[in-house]
Motif scaffolding. Structure first.
Motif, PDB file in Angstrom:
ATOM      1  N   MET A   1       0.828  -1.196   0.000  1.00  0.00           N
ATOM      2  CA  MET A   1       0.000   0.000   0.000  1.00  0.00           C
ATOM      3  C   MET A   1       0.865   1.249   0.000  1.00  0.00           C
ATOM      4  O   MET A   1       1.972   1.235   0.516  1.00  0.00           O
ATOM      5  CB  MET A   1      -0.874   0.022   1.249  1.00  0.00           C
ATOM      6  CG  MET A   1      -2.202  -0.576   1.048  1.00  0.00           C
ATOM      7  SD  MET A   1      -3.283  -0.179   2.440  1.00  0.00           S
ATOM      8  CE  MET A   1      -4.735  -0.845   1.743  1.00  0.00           C
ATOM      9  N   ALA A   2       0.311   2.297  -0.514  1.00  0.00           N
ATOM     10  CA  ALA A   2       1.041   3.563  -0.578  1.00  0.00           C
ATOM     11  C   ALA A   2       1.151   4.187   0.807  1.00  0.00           C
ATOM     12  O   ALA A   2       0.295   3.990   1.667  1.00  0.00           O
ATOM     13  CB  ALA A   2       0.333   4.514  -1.528  1.00  0.00           C
ATOM     14  N   ASP A   3       2.218   4.938   0.988  1.00  0.00           N
ATOM     15  CA  ASP A   3       2.398   5.651   2.247  1.00  0.00           C
ATOM     16  C   ASP A   3       1.350   6.759   2.373  1.00  0.00           C
ATOM     17  O   ASP A   3       0.850   7.280   1.369  1.00  0.00           O
ATOM     18  CB  ASP A   3       3.798   6.250   2.304  1.00  0.00           C
ATOM     19  CG  ASP A   3       4.883   5.185   2.385  1.00  0.00           C
ATOM     20  OD1 ASP A   3       4.608   4.106   2.934  1.00  0.00           O
ATOM     21  OD2 ASP A   3       5.994   5.444   1.894  1.00  0.00           O
ATOM     22  N   LEU A   4       1.047   7.115   3.609  1.00  0.00           N
ATOM     23  CA  LEU A   4       0.021   8.136   3.861  1.00  0.00           C
ATOM     24  C   LEU A   4       0.536   9.549   3.638  1.00  0.00           C
ATOM     25  O   LEU A   4      -0.255  10.467   3.413  1.00  0.00           O
ATOM     26  CB  LEU A   4      -0.509   7.991   5.290  1.00  0.00           C
ATOM     27  CG  LEU A   4      -1.201   6.670   5.600  1.00  0.00           C
ATOM     28  CD1 LEU A   4      -1.637   6.621   7.058  1.00  0.00           C
ATOM     29  CD2 LEU A   4      -2.394   6.451   4.683  1.00  0.00           C
ATOM     30  N   VAL A   5       1.840   9.743   3.743  1.00  0.00           N
ATOM     31  CA  VAL A   5       2.441  11.052   3.477  1.00  0.00           C
ATOM     32  C   VAL A   5       3.649  10.855   2.563  1.00  0.00           C
ATOM     33  O   VAL A   5       4.221   9.764   2.494  1.00  0.00           O
ATOM     34  CB  VAL A   5       2.875  11.778   4.772  1.00  0.00           C
ATOM     35  CG1 VAL A   5       1.688  12.067   5.662  1.00  0.00           C
ATOM     36  CG2 VAL A   5       3.929  11.011   5.522  1.00  0.00           C
ATOM     37  N   THR A   6       4.024  11.905   1.883  1.00  0.00           N
ATOM     38  CA  THR A   6       5.194  11.843   1.000  1.00  0.00           C
ATOM     39  C   THR A   6       6.450  12.208   1.781  1.00  0.00           C
ATOM     40  O   THR A   6       6.381  12.775   2.878  1.00  0.00           O
ATOM     41  CB  THR A   6       5.050  12.835  -0.170  1.00  0.00           C
ATOM     42  OG1 THR A   6       5.058  14.175   0.346  1.00  0.00           O
ATOM     43  CG2 THR A   6       3.774  12.574  -0.968  1.00  0.00           C
ATOM     44  N   LEU A   7       7.578  11.890   1.207  1.00  0.00           N
ATOM     45  CA  LEU A   7       8.853  12.261   1.806  1.00  0.00           C
ATOM     46  C   LEU A   7       8.945  13.776   1.948  1.00  0.00           C
ATOM     47  O   LEU A   7       9.382  14.282   2.978  1.00  0.00           O
ATOM     48  CB  LEU A   7      10.009  11.720   0.956  1.00  0.00           C
ATOM     49  CG  LEU A   7      11.419  12.034   1.444  1.00  0.00           C
ATOM     50  CD1 LEU A   7      11.675  11.451   2.828  1.00  0.00           C
ATOM     51  CD2 LEU A   7      12.447  11.523   0.446  1.00  0.00           C
TER      52      LEU A   7
END
Length: 89
Positions: A1-7
């Motif tokens: 799953m994709a992360d909830l926030v970006t780097l």
């Protein structure tokens, strides 16, 4: 799953310039995203990530980043996640 926030979002929240800590922050984001999803089990993962989940994820990242030996949840995080928690009875 994709992360909830970006780097980029996490680095802005942490006030980190440069890229020396990027790998560490990316690891913290992945772990925090999983932990937040575990609590907010009623969110289906579709569409835009709710702001409260983003903030909870950022709070976990910040605690883990600032206190490298502490993996406990951020203060105030649970009240943000509880409304999105599915209770199994």
């Amino acid at each position: 799953m994709a992360d909830l926030v970006t780097l980029s979002e996490a680095k802005l929240y942490l006030r980190v310039d440069g890229n020396a800590e990027d790998n560490t922050i990316a690891l913290l984001i992945a772990a925090a995203s999983d932990a937040v999803r575990d609590v907010a089990s009623d969110w289906d993962g579709e569409g835009t990530v709710p702001d409260r989940l983003k903030l909870a994820c950022l709070a976990r990242v910040a605690v883990a980043f600032d206190e490298r030996t502490n993996v406990s949840p951020g203060t105030g995080e649970l009240p943000m996640l509880t409304p999105l928690r599915k209770l199994e009875v």
